[in-house]
Structures are given as structure tokens and as C-alpha cells.
Write a protein that holds these residues in place. Structure first.
Motif, PDB file in Angstrom:
ATOM      1  N   LYS A 502      43.532  38.647  42.576  1.00 26.42           N
ATOM      2  CA  LYS A 502      44.101  39.992  42.563  1.00 26.42           C
ATOM      3  C   LYS A 502      45.382  40.034  41.732  1.00 26.42           C
ATOM      4  CE  LYS A 502      45.502  43.743  45.663  1.00 26.42           C
ATOM      5  NZ  LYS A 502      45.673  44.166  47.071  1.00 26.42           N
ATOM      6  N   ASN A 506      45.883  42.201  38.288  1.00 24.63           N
ATOM      7  CA  ASN A 506      46.995  43.131  38.087  1.00 24.63           C
ATOM      8  C   ASN A 506      47.752  42.813  36.793  1.00 24.63           C
ATOM      9  OD1 ASN A 506      46.446  44.531  40.447  1.00 24.63           O
ATOM     10  ND2 ASN A 506      47.806  43.256  41.696  1.00 24.63           N
ATOM     11  N   ASN A 509      45.652  43.861  33.955  1.00 29.18           N
ATOM     12  CA  ASN A 509      45.294  45.279  34.039  1.00 29.18           C
ATOM     13  C   ASN A 509      43.775  45.465  33.965  1.00 29.18           C
ATOM     14  OD1 ASN A 509      45.892  47.998  34.366  1.00 29.18           O
ATOM     15  ND2 ASN A 509      46.094  48.359  32.144  1.00 29.18           N
ATOM     16  N   SER A 512      39.558  43.690  39.548  1.00 32.74           N
ATOM     17  CA  SER A 512      39.551  42.363  40.171  1.00 32.74           C
ATOM     18  C   SER A 512      38.132  41.820  40.312  1.00 32.74           C
ATOM     19  CB  SER A 512      40.230  42.420  41.542  1.00 32.74           C
ATOM     20  OG  SER A 512      39.592  43.364  42.379  1.00 32.74           O
TER      21      SER A 512
END
Length: 562
Positions: A502, A506, A509, A512
Motif C-alpha cells: 500500500k 501510494n 500513485n 494497490s
């Protein structure tokens, strides 16, 4: 009575200028005679003068690049000299650093040093101390003299005086006043150069036109009476003429110009028009060309004339276009080399791509795997599957070192490249490259393997580009790209750079789930990973099937994805 041991003495003399050396008894003879008499006074110690003379006439004491001094040092190395005798310290050197190096050199070879007029003998500690003191003052004196000369030249130029140098086309020097006077015949040639540049806007074209008319550069007679004939014009000489502020009646000193005493040949309007054109035709200067970085700089050579290919650029507004050009033919006005300017980025992509294909051959992968047992073959294949990405991640210094380690040189033709690889014993690897029929073996010996890569140079959107059969049509397979990303992202997790999938998603971008599916590709069997990277992926393995769970058992994977 014990026999006195002979001490071999070498006398060294020097004079900075050649003035007066033609006299029957000159400064060098006077120095030699004084040193010879001093050696004779030490005859009771066994001193005797060597027959070889070491005379440097017309050489500065600011450096050690003097023929007689070099001969003396060679004889010291050979053990032919016991003592070096000079008339005065500064005859040997005016540089403290050079002198101390010479003193250390003499000491290493057990050779003493004697100055006749200053009563210095380096065989004693007092003599060595006095030597260092005197040499410090000698260097100080030299630096003060140099500073005075620089100040005098700067002051003279501020008053508009010409301070000598190479004779300039269009001017002669008055023997009495030392001022520049116009040479009417040559002045017409200078005006012609400016007029031709306004017509052609090319220094090279101007030089060609001047040579066609049989015109030559300035001929002149030296102070010694030797005649220097004029030569054919080159683009560089034309550029020098176009940028010389003497022709508008000014004197240049460093980065400033001053109103000169001499008469101008070119009017200000013509000068401004010419320099407006020069500014518009901006090409990299020699210093900026040499400063331009390129991984393969120095390795590329012209296949027609054998000249080295250097880097230059043209500039359109704020954008620069970099090219390789043949340096040998660039210097010639009558350029007959068929090799045109080669776009830097395009040709380097072709070379990098070819090196990548070399490393992806099974034989090379096996050799690398044997040399690095801690890495799996699939990991190695993954690295070389996307050579462009791998190459871009390296520092420029690493790229350069690797290029010079592998590549002897690259011979460039209009329709092909010869990449000479410095790797004995690569015959089997290179043979594997022949499978697709694009790469041929041009030459094979014990030292070099030569790959011949076809290419085309064509103009597209106003600039030259290179098209290679491989780089033009072949794109990295999407699944192979995903596999490369999988290993990269997995390494980020293992190293602790990111804490979880995860966290990684992030940062990237990305979704997941997609990141998780991609990372699971690292659990594929080595045979399947190799098949993906080599373009032989089984039909059941694609971007859709990897979204599903991948079995842990490799045999089960082989059955599912067949």
C-alpha cells in the motif's frame, strides 16, 4: 700517498634570449669560462671538467623544458656526473618548485650542486640552507618582473597601443613608431572577407571562395629575415578575422576593449551586421564542444577517412541539437567526406540497444550467472531485458567506464555501424545474434568481435535522425516491462525503502491491486521469466492471467500457462 679520486664536473649555462648569441664570445661562453676557472681552482680535490657542454641559449628559466638541461639530467641518471656547476643559481631555474625538484633529483643520484658566484655547495648543510634562501628570492624577483611586464602591457593597451604578437592581415608595423599602419592591398582583402560573409553567412563558404580566387593569408618576414608565406584560408581563420576588434580601430585586453591609436579598416555598421549574422549562426565553441559529455565520446570514428568523430551542436532559439561530426574533414575546406552530421542521441541508442542484445544471449547469461552465483539467471535476464532503463539508471561515469571496458571503437558509415567489442572468446555469443538476420559478423579475431548493424540516416521534421531495423520497429513487450517493474518494486520492499504494498502504491500513485499483481510475477518459475524476457512467452501467460493467483509450485505453473 693516496691517489686523489676524480670528481667529474658538468658545467651548465643558460641565457633567456637569443640576442647576442651570434657573437664570437657571448654570455654562454662567459658563464662557461667562469665555471671552468672555478673547477680548475678545485683541482687539488680531483675536480675536472667533462668535455660535454650543456648550453641552453634562448630558453626561459621558468620551466625545465630545455634540451641541454634534459641531456644533463640523462647523464646524471647514467652516473656520468658527480657535480653540477653553474655561474649563478637562476641559470639553472627561476622557479622555486622546479629548483627544489632538481635539487632532490641531484640528491637522489648523489650529485652535488655548486654556484660559482654565490659560494654555494649542496654537499654541506649550510650550503643547502643558503640555497633555499637564495632560490626564494630568485622566484620573488621573477614574479615581480612578470607582474611589472603584465602591468606595462595592460597600461599600454588602455592607451590604445598595439603590443606586438603575430602580424595581422591588413596591417603592418612601423619600424620606428611601432604603431600599426594600414597595408592597403591587404586591407582590401579584409573588406572582401566581411562582404563575402554578408553574402554567404558561412565562414567555410567564404574560405572556399577566397581559395578559388587564389587569395592567401598574410605573408611576412621575421626579425631574423625569414619569410613566412601565406597559406590557404580555413573557416577558423575567416572567423578569427571576423571577430578581430583591431579592424574597427580598437585594442582588446582580456575581456575589455579600448580605443586604439591605429586607423580602422571596417566601419561600425558592417561590423554590427556581420556579428548579427554570427550570433544567429551560433555553433558551439571548441571549449564548449570539449566540455559536452557523451558516453561514447572518443570511441566513434569515420568509416571513410578514419578521422575521430567529435561533438558539436546547433542552436535554434533555446533548443540545442547535438551531433557527431568528422573532425578530420571539418578542418578541410574542400570537404569530400560522405559522412554527414550524425545525431548523438540516435546513434547512442543504436549502440546501447546492440549491447543489450549481446547481453541477453543465453551464452552470455550463462557466463554472467557463473560469475555471479548469488544471482538467479532470471534476475540477470530481467536487468538486461530493458537495457535502456538499466542504462539510464547508471551514473554518467559508470556509463563511460562500462562503454570503454566493452567497446574498442565504433566505425560509422552512412548505412551501417561496425561495433568492435573488446571481448576475446565471444564468437559463440555473436553467432547467436545472427538468428534474426539483422546483425552480421564483419570481422572476428582473437582480440575483437565486430558487429555490423545496418542503419539509415534521413531527415525528419527538419532534422537528421537515425533509423535502425531494431530500434525502429522493436518495442519492449508489455509483460516483460511488468516483470522488470516487479523485480524493481520487490527490491524496494526487501530493502525497507517502502513498508508495504500500500505504501509503495501510494508512492507510485498506482492502484494497490495492480502493484500486488505485478510483484507476484517475481514468484514465476525461472524458465517462465526467461521466456517472458526473451519474447517466447507461452500463450497462457499474459497481463490478464497474472491478475489471478500464481501457484507456488513451479511445475504447476508450467502446466497452467502452457
Amino acid at each position: 700517498m693516496d691517489e686523489i679520486k676524480k670528481v667529474r664536473c658538468a658545467i651548465y649555462t643558460r641565457k633567456s634570449h637569443e640576442d647576442g648569441l651570434e657573437q664570437e664570445f657571448n654570455s654562454l661562453d662567459a658563464q662557461y669560462e667562469a665555471a671552468e676557472n672555478y673547477v680548475a681552482s678545485q683541482k687539488f680535490k680531483g675536480w675536472e671538467v667533462l668535455p660535454e657542454r650543456y648550453d641552453d641559449g634562448g630558453f626561459s628559466g621558468g620551466n625545465t623544458s630545455r634540451p641541454a638541461l634534459q641531456r644533463l639530467m640523462d647523464d646524471v641518471r647514467s652516473g656520468k656526473v658527480d657535480i653540477v656547476v653553474v655561474y649563478k643559481l637562476d641559470r639553472l631555474s627561476r622557479s622555486l618548485l622546479d629548483f627544489m625538484n632538481l635539487a632532490d633529483f641531484f640528491e637522489q643520484h648523489s650529485v652535488s650542486f655548486v654556484s660559482v658566484t654565490q659560494d654555494i655547495n649542496t654537499s654541506t648543510s649550510a650550503g643547502r640552507m643558503m640555497l633555499n634562501i637564495l632560490m626564494t628570492f630568485a622566484q620573488y624577483e621573477r614574479e615581480v618582473i612578470a607582474e611589472r611586464i603584465r602591468d606595462k602591457i595592460a597600461g599600454a593597451k588602455r592607451r590604445g597601443k598595439h603590443c606586438g604578437g603575430m602580424p595581422v592581415l591588413g596591417y603592418d608595423t612601423d619600424k620606428d613608431t611601432k604603431k600599426l599602419v594600414i597595408n592597403e592591398e591587404e586591407a582590401e582583402l579584409v573588406k572582401l572577407i566581411y562582404d563575402l560573409y554578408l553574402q554567404h553567412a558561412s565562414a567555410k563558404q567564404v574560405a572556399i571562395e577566397l581559395n578559388k580566387r587564389g587569395l592567401r593569408t598574410k605573408s611576412w618576414i621575421t626579425r631574423k629575415g625569414k619569410k613566412r608565406d601565406g597559406n590557404v584560408f580555413t573557416g577558423q581563420q575567416v572567423n578569427s578575422t571576423l571577430n578581430n576588434v583591431l579592424y574597427i580601430g580598437r585594442i582588446k585586453h582580456r575581456d575589455k576593449t579600448y580605443e586604439g591609436e591605429h586607423e580602422a579598416i571596417i566601419d561600425k555598421n558592417t561590423w554590427n551586421e556581420v556579428h548579427q549574422l554570427l550570433k544567429g549562426n551560433l555553433v558551439a565553441s571548441v571549449s564548449s564542444k570539449n566540455a559536452t559529455f557523451s558516453t561514447f565520446k572518443g570511441l566513434l570514428r569515420c568509416g571513410y577517412c578514419g578521422g575521430a568523430l567529435g561533438i558539436t551542436y546547433t542552436q535554434k532559439k533555446a533548443k540545442r541539437y547535438y551531433y557527431y561530426i568528422c573532425r578530420k574533414e571539418e578542418k578541410h575546406i574542400d570537404n569530400c567526406c560522405p559522412l554527414v552530421r550524425i545525431p548523438c542521441g540516435d546513434i547512442e541508442k543504436v549502440i546501447i540497444h546492440e549491447l543489450g542484445r549481446l547481453f541477453r544471449t543465453p551464452t552470455m547469461l550463462l557466463n554472467i550467472s557463473n560469475a555471479t552465483p548469488e544471482l538467479e539467471t532470471s534476475q540477470i535476464a530481467e536487468v538486461f531485458s530493458s537495457i535502456d532503463f538499466f542504462w539510464s539508471e547508471m551514473f554518467p561515469g559508470e556509463q563511460t567506464r562500462l562503454a570503454r571496458l566493452l567497446v574498442e571503437n565504433v566505425i560509422v558509415f552512412r548505412d551501417k555501424l561496425h561495433i568492435n567489442i573488446k571481448k576475446p572468446g565471444l564468437e559463440a555469443i555473436v553467432r547467436e545474434l545472427e538468428i534474426d538476420g539483422d546483425t552480421d559478423i564483419n570481422n572476428l579475431d582473437d582480440e575483437l568481435v565486430t558487429l555490423t548493424v545496418p542503419l539509415k540516416i534521413k531527415r525528419q521534421h527538419g532534422r537528421k535522425i537515425i533509423i535502425s531495423p531494431k530500434t525502429d520497429t522493436q518495442e519492449l513487450d508489455p509483460l516483460a516491462k511488468r516483470l522488470a517493474q516487479a523485480h524493481q518494486w520487490n527490491n524496494m520492499l526487501i530493502s525497507g525503502e517502502v513498508t508495504s504494498v500500500k505504501d509503495l502504491a501510494n508512492r507510485l500513485n498506482l492502484d494497490s491491486a495492480k502493484v500486488g499483481h505485478t510483484i507476484r510475477m517475481t514468484t514465476l518459475a525461472p524458465e517462465l521469466q526467461h521466456a517472458v524476457l526473451s519474447g517466447n512467452c507461452p500463450a497462457g501467460l499474459n497481463t490478464n492471467t497474472i491478475r489471478k493467483a500464481i501457484p507456488e509450485d513451479w511445475l504447476e505453473q508450467m502446466k497452467i500457462y502452457q
